[in-house]
Design a protein around this motif. Structure first.
Motif, PDB file in Angstrom:
ATOM      1  N   ASP A  62       0.830  -1.224   0.000  1.00  0.00           N
ATOM      2  CA  ASP A  62       0.000   0.000   0.000  1.00  0.00           C
ATOM      3  C   ASP A  62       0.854   1.259   0.000  1.00  0.00           C
ATOM      4  OD1 ASP A  62      -2.197  -1.700   0.260  1.00  0.00           O
ATOM      5  OD2 ASP A  62      -2.109  -1.639   2.438  1.00  0.00           O
ATOM      6  N   ILE A  63       2.067   1.136   0.515  1.00  0.00           N
ATOM      7  CA  ILE A  63       2.922   2.329   0.559  1.00  0.00           C
ATOM      8  C   ILE A  63       4.237   2.066  -0.192  1.00  0.00           C
ATOM      9  CG2 ILE A  63       1.914   3.277   2.683  1.00  0.00           C
ATOM     10  CD1 ILE A  63       4.435   2.137   4.129  1.00  0.00           C
ATOM     11  N   ALA A 103       5.737   7.883   4.150  1.00  0.00           N
ATOM     12  CA  ALA A 103       5.095   6.728   4.773  1.00  0.00           C
ATOM     13  C   ALA A 103       6.060   5.553   4.923  1.00  0.00           C
ATOM     14  CB  ALA A 103       3.885   6.315   3.943  1.00  0.00           C
ATOM     15  N   THR A 106       8.565   5.946   7.826  1.00  0.00           N
ATOM     16  CA  THR A 106       7.918   5.755   9.131  1.00  0.00           C
ATOM     17  C   THR A 106       7.654   4.272   9.388  1.00  0.00           C
ATOM     18  OG1 THR A 106       6.773   7.813   8.654  1.00  0.00           O
ATOM     19  CG2 THR A 106       5.981   6.571  10.530  1.00  0.00           C
ATOM     20  N   ALA A 107       7.127   3.607   8.357  1.00  0.00           N
ATOM     21  CA  ALA A 107       6.750   2.204   8.554  1.00  0.00           C
ATOM     22  C   ALA A 107       7.985   1.347   8.845  1.00  0.00           C
ATOM     23  CB  ALA A 107       6.007   1.703   7.314  1.00  0.00           C
ATOM     24  N   SER A 134      -3.907  -3.273   3.828  1.00  0.00           N
ATOM     25  CA  SER A 134      -4.899  -2.596   4.645  1.00  0.00           C
ATOM     26  C   SER A 134      -6.061  -2.141   3.792  1.00  0.00           C
ATOM     27  CB  SER A 134      -4.238  -1.404   5.339  1.00  0.00           C
ATOM     28  OG  SER A 134      -5.179  -0.687   6.085  1.00  0.00           O
ATOM     29  N   VAL A 138      -4.795   5.369   3.663  1.00  0.00           N
ATOM     30  CA  VAL A 138      -3.655   5.829   4.479  1.00  0.00           C
ATOM     31  C   VAL A 138      -3.722   7.353   4.625  1.00  0.00           C
ATOM     32  CG1 VAL A 138      -1.131   5.921   4.628  1.00  0.00           C
ATOM     33  CG2 VAL A 138      -2.249   3.915   3.647  1.00  0.00           C
ATOM     34  N   GLY A 139      -3.647   7.820   5.880  1.00  0.00           N
ATOM     35  CA  GLY A 139      -3.574   9.261   6.123  1.00  0.00           C
ATOM     36  C   GLY A 139      -4.890   9.996   5.977  1.00  0.00           C
ATOM     37  N   ALA A 140      -6.031   9.292   6.107  1.00  0.00           N
ATOM     38  CA  ALA A 140      -7.330   9.967   5.964  1.00  0.00           C
ATOM     39  C   ALA A 140      -8.001  10.185   7.321  1.00  0.00           C
ATOM     40  CB  ALA A 140      -8.236   9.155   5.048  1.00  0.00           C
ATOM     41  N   GLY A 141      -7.255   9.956   8.414  1.00  0.00           N
ATOM     42  CA  GLY A 141      -7.826  10.190   9.734  1.00  0.00           C
ATOM     43  C   GLY A 141      -8.622   9.004  10.263  1.00  0.00           C
ATOM     44  N   GLY A 143      -7.218   6.174  11.264  1.00  0.00           N
ATOM     45  CA  GLY A 143      -6.392   5.341  12.124  1.00  0.00           C
ATOM     46  C   GLY A 143      -5.631   4.246  11.401  1.00  0.00           C
ATOM     47  N   SER A 144      -5.252   4.490  10.133  1.00  0.00           N
ATOM     48  CA  SER A 144      -4.500   3.447   9.409  1.00  0.00           C
ATOM     49  C   SER A 144      -3.174   3.168  10.110  1.00  0.00           C
ATOM     50  CB  SER A 144      -4.259   3.849   7.948  1.00  0.00           C
ATOM     51  OG  SER A 144      -3.243   4.829   7.846  1.00  0.00           O
ATOM     52  N   SER A 145      -2.617   4.204  10.702  1.00  0.00           N
ATOM     53  CA  SER A 145      -1.331   4.056  11.377  1.00  0.00           C
ATOM     54  C   SER A 145      -1.451   3.128  12.591  1.00  0.00           C
ATOM     55  CB  SER A 145      -0.846   5.454  11.800  1.00  0.00           C
ATOM     56  OG  SER A 145       0.214   5.363  12.674  1.00  0.00           O
ATOM     57  N   PHE A 148      -2.007  -0.457  11.500  1.00  0.00           N
ATOM     58  CA  PHE A 148      -0.732  -1.015  11.018  1.00  0.00           C
ATOM     59  C   PHE A 148       0.156  -1.393  12.206  1.00  0.00           C
ATOM     60  CE2 PHE A 148       3.756   0.119  10.037  1.00  0.00           C
ATOM     61  CZ  PHE A 148       4.037  -0.859   9.093  1.00  0.00           C
ATOM     62  N   HIS A 187       4.365   9.259  15.210  1.00  0.00           N
ATOM     63  CA  HIS A 187       3.697  10.550  15.440  1.00  0.00           C
ATOM     64  C   HIS A 187       4.292  11.387  16.557  1.00  0.00           C
ATOM     65  CE1 HIS A 187       0.740   9.523  12.530  1.00  0.00           C
ATOM     66  NE2 HIS A 187       0.250   8.524  13.223  1.00  0.00           N
TER      67      HIS A 187
HETATM   68  N1  LIG Z   1      -1.200  -0.325   4.720  1.00  0.00           N
HETATM   69  C1  LIG Z   1      -0.117   0.171   5.293  1.00  0.00           C
HETATM   70  N2  LIG Z   1       1.092  -0.372   5.075  1.00  0.00           N
HETATM   71  C2  LIG Z   1       2.190   0.110   5.676  1.00  0.00           C
HETATM   72  N3  LIG Z   1       2.189   1.195   6.507  1.00  0.00           N
HETATM   73  C3  LIG Z   1       1.022   1.781   6.756  1.00  0.00           C
HETATM   74  C4  LIG Z   1      -0.186   1.306   6.169  1.00  0.00           C
HETATM   75  N4  LIG Z   1      -1.194   2.101   6.600  1.00  0.00           N
HETATM   76  C5  LIG Z   1      -0.630   3.028   7.412  1.00  0.00           C
HETATM   77  N5  LIG Z   1       0.684   2.851   7.519  1.00  0.00           N
HETATM   78  C6  LIG Z   1       1.619   3.642   8.325  1.00  0.00           C
HETATM   79  O1  LIG Z   1       0.858   4.673   8.960  1.00  0.00           O
HETATM   80  C7  LIG Z   1       1.222   5.955   8.469  1.00  0.00           C
HETATM   81  C8  LIG Z   1      -0.051   6.821   8.229  1.00  0.00           C
HETATM   82  O2  LIG Z   1      -0.323   7.521   9.414  1.00  0.00           O
HETATM   83  P1  LIG Z   1      -1.274   8.807   9.436  1.00  0.00           P
HETATM   84  O3  LIG Z   1      -0.803   9.771   8.419  1.00  0.00           O
HETATM   85  O4  LIG Z   1      -1.418   9.250  10.842  1.00  0.00           O
HETATM   86  O5  LIG Z   1      -2.622   8.250   8.882  1.00  0.00           O
HETATM   87  P2  LIG Z   1      -3.982   7.844   9.607  1.00  0.00           P
HETATM   88  O6  LIG Z   1      -4.700   9.133   9.894  1.00  0.00           O
HETATM   89  O7  LIG Z   1      -4.697   7.022   8.581  1.00  0.00           O
HETATM   90  O8  LIG Z   1      -3.614   7.072  10.834  1.00  0.00           O
HETATM   91  C9  LIG Z   1       1.951   5.697   7.177  1.00  0.00           C
HETATM   92  O9  LIG Z   1       2.901   6.719   6.969  1.00  0.00           O
HETATM   93  C10 LIG Z   1       2.631   4.346   7.446  1.00  0.00           C
HETATM   94  O10 LIG Z   1       3.796   4.530   8.213  1.00  0.00           O
END
Ligand SMILES: Nc1ncnc2c1ncn2[C@@H]1O[C@H](COP(=O)(O)OP(=O)(O)O)[C@@H](O)[C@H]1O
Ligand SMILES: C[C@@](O)(CCOP(=O)(O)O)CC(=O)O
Length: 417
Positions: A62-63, A103, A106-107, A134, A138-141, A143-145, A148, A187
């Motif tokens: 995804d990233i 992304a 960070t991951a 996922s 990603v990054g839409a608020g 809670g994807s982070s 993950f 974060h």
């Molecule tokens: N599917 C995914 N695969 C790998 N890393 C992910 C994935 N989804 C989210 N992340 C991690 O979470 C970070 C996104 O965090 P953030 O911008 O706070 O988004 P959100 O608001 O969705 O939590 C990405 O930079 C990456 O490090």
């Protein structure tokens, strides 16, 4: 209770965790009022498979991450234990592993921090592959982070034998603790709310400076999450509300009080497992409309969010913005009376305007570790899907459908995996 650690060999498993949405109380929570958040059953899935060459293969399609890590690249436990902040792990990593800001960086940093703390010598020597997919944007608020980080932390805790299925309070607390450290890597100073909701699932009440209160998971609500894809800055929106409050303290404090009482009443209803479903649905419909109107009064809505509200309302679905506003996501309650046609109409009308809608449920289960799906091992499932050891060749939606079909369950119950 714990199996994996002591075994020399182990079999593939999948760990997964849901996203989160703020149901009531955003912005007011900054002023000490209660808020209610819920798990959103769009999940992140980590498939972990053994290797025998001492390499960790990270695949996060995804990233766009596909990286091989040698065990000698992973800092020792002693090295990360003395860091002032988990995010400082970057100082301990070989420059070749530090990707450009974004992304992927960070991951990978999160993975390295968690491996350093949790990976046993045996697993460092054997190696493993981990592929994360996922269904959360990603990054839409949403809670994807956190999803993950929970998928990652629970997988590593499972490998070292501290967690088995992540279904007891004790195991979940451990997962939550380590996922929070992952959130810190990503974060800096997160509140911890996202990882708490996603670990425990269900509904959760939180008030700044106090421990989150579990409201249970007796209720399961259908919603449409609508991602406007309009970028927003939480920081700027919070600052804008502050300016408004400085200019009109009494009026804005009354708005905050009103939002706080909406959260409290909703929390009471969620906590009571015997609240009848129709009473809950009717109450929430009003609460969603009221909370959104109060957020509009705070100046944090956006034309795209108003558009979602109007289109959803025309199909009897009350909607509100969720999170900071100014773009980002909105959440529409799907009443039991809504037909598939109603839902499709809303999705279609909004998609023409570039708004992506995801029908899902809120209040579903939290972290999960699965090594059997519908009575068959994950290995058997992978073989049947002809994708042994590799979840990356199929799209996210196909992945979701493949698991759901295999398990013979409707995709609405996908969270059961
Ligand atoms: N599917 C995914 N695969 C790998 N890393 C992910 C994935 N989804 C989210 N992340 C991690 O979470 C970070 C996104 O965090 P953030 O911008 O706070 O988004 P959100 O608001 O969705 O939590 C990405 O930079 C990456 O490090
Ligand atoms: C506006 C606020 O209440 C929620 C922000 O949510 P998000 O950044 O959109 O996930 C800010 C906060 O609680 O820190």
């Amino acid at each position: 209770m714990v199996v994996a650690a002591s075994k020399k060999t182990w079999t593939p498993f999948i760990s997964s965790a849901p996203g989160k949405a703020i149901l009531f109380g955003e912005h007011a929570v900054v002023y000490g009022k209660p808020a209610v958040a819920a798990s959103v059953d769009m999940r992140a899935y980590a498939l972990v498979t053994p290797r025998h060459d001492g390499l960790m293969h990270l695949v996060f399609p995804d990233i766009s991450v596909d990286t091989v890590i040698r065990s000698s690249d992973i800092p020792s436990k002693e090295q990360t234990e003395v860091l002032l902040h988990p995010g400082d792990v970057a100082e301990l990593l070989p420059p070749s592993l530090l990707k450009p800001e974004g992304a992927g960086r960070t991951a990978v940093m999160t993975f390295m921090f968690l491996c350093s703390a949790l990976l046993t010598q045996q697993h460092r020597e054997q190696g493993f592959s981990i592929c994360v997919r996922s269904l959360l944007p990603v990054g839409a608020g949403l809670g994807s982070s956190a999803a993950f980080n929970i998928a990652l932390a629970s997988a590593l805790l499972r490998l070292n034998g501290l967690v088995d299925r992540a279904d007891s309070t004790e195991e979940r607390e451990l997962v939550n603790k380590w996922a929070f450290k992952g959130e810190q890597v990503a974060h800096g100073t997160p509140s911890g709310i996202d990882n708490s909701v996603a670990t425990f699932g269900g509904f959760l009440q939180y008030t700044k400076g106090t421990a989150p209160v579990q409201l249970g998971s007796a209720h399961y609500l259908r919603v449409l999450i609508c991602d406007t894809r309009v970028p927003k800055s939480t920081k700027a929106l919070v600052a804008g509300v502050r300016v408004l409050r400085d200019a009109h303290p009494d009026a804005i404090d009354s708005v905050m009080d009103a939002i706080g009482s909406i959260s409290l009443t909703a929390a009471r209803m969620f906590r009571n497992a015997r609240t009848p479903a129709d009473a809950l649905q009717n109450h929430l419909a009003d609460a969603v409309r009221l909370n959104h109107a109060l957020l509009v009064a705070l100046g944090v809505s956006h034309p795209s969010l108003e558009r979602v509200r109007d289109v959803a309302a025309a199909h009897s679905m009350p909607a509100k913005l969720t999170g900071a506003g100014g773009g980002g996501c909105a959440l529409a309650l799907i009443p039991p009376s809504a037909t598939d046609g109603d839902i499709e109409s809303v999705i279609r009308e909004l998609s023409v305007e570039g708004i992506r809608c995801y029908p899902t449920v809120i209040g579903g289960c939290g972290v999960k570790i699965t090594d059997a799906i519908a009575g068959k091992s994950v290995v058997a499932w992978l073989e049947r899907k002809n994708m042994t050891g590799n979840l990356c060749s199929i799209s996210n939606n196909d992945f979701a459908l493949a698991i759901a079909r295999f398990a013979s369950m409707p995709s609405a119950d996908f969270g059961a995996i």
